[in-house]
Design an enzyme around this catalytic site. Sequence first.
Site, PDB file in Angstrom:
ATOM      1  CE  LYS A 262      73.704 -45.019  66.798  1.00 22.76           C
ATOM      2  NZ  LYS A 262      72.471 -44.537  66.166  1.00 22.76           N
TER       3      LYS A 262
ATOM      4  CG  ASP B 270      73.024 -48.513  65.930  1.00 20.05           C
ATOM      5  OD1 ASP B 270      72.302 -47.993  65.060  1.00 20.05           O
ATOM      6  OD2 ASP B 270      72.874 -48.298  67.148  1.00 20.05           O
TER       7      ASP B 270
END
Length: 349
Positions: free
Chosen positions: A199, A258
Amino acid sequence: METYTVGIIGAGAWGTALGTALARGGHKVQLWAMEEDVVESVNGSHENKRYLPGLSLYPTLTASTDIKEVAKDKQFLIMGSPSLYLASTIARFTDVPNIADGSTIIGALTKGFVPVGEEPHFVLETMESALPASYKDATVYIAGPSHAEEVAMGKITGLIAASNHHRNAIQMRDLLRVPGILAYASFDTIGVQVCAAVKNVIAVVYGSLDALAETSEEFGDNTESLLMAAGLNEIQTIGFAMGATHAETFTSISGVGDLDVTCKSKYGRNRRFGQDIIKTDMLDRFKNLDDLIANVKKVGYLPEGAIACKYVHYISQKKNLKLPICDSLYRVLNKEAKPLDCLKELVSR
């Protein structure tokens, strides 16, 4: 609620924030820091002036420069040291009795991949190779949308505790259930670790797009959402290729949650790095990606996504994965392509 003894190895922003949250929840928490000034500010003024300035820490939180003291007699030990120093840091306390006999539950906050030569290893894999044999498949990975500043302030945050050892995952989950934290257990350690690492790569690209969108007639909020959705798909592609076991990992807080906060939050260092690539020509300071990693202190903060990008590229090449966003960032950081050209190419695809 039952009270536990907890040691946190690493007093950076995230380790300190989680420490103060756990102390606020009634647990007895001690931080380990290499720096004398960090220990003095935590113990003396209840503030981590170096890594989390301006935020008050819970007064029962303490710190020490003695790593064995912090590891000794703890029911839980949580690693917050940088990935490059993870194994060497663990080696400093493996002879502490409660570690040697495996009675302490050990978790990790460290994000990214751990390089072993050119090959990336997972955080838990690295930890378990450095710990006594009893920790095989028993350590716990802690992740989720959790900027340190908000955790320290007590703002509601969700966390995942993932382990192949189901009892340890549940016990770490229960430890983390303090005021301000909603904690859940997962048994998909590979998927959660991939989400936590990759991410950051997507967030660097998002930051560059966000900076360009301020003056562009082509890019806007719709484009950013398009990028994030495509980025989540790439995270999932890597996850399953590496051995992730649960599709819901990627649609839960460790995946989409996230990713969203890392891309959009004002606290996000990776988003900021992407913006700086456009606004300050940040990459002019470096010859290529390897030079950037070797001299990352010149950035002034740690963009984990830039480092993880190298290892994501290695994985994509080794497993023949199609990851246009991650591969585009690799080319930009390695000085093989211009950011605007890559973003236009991504959108056209």
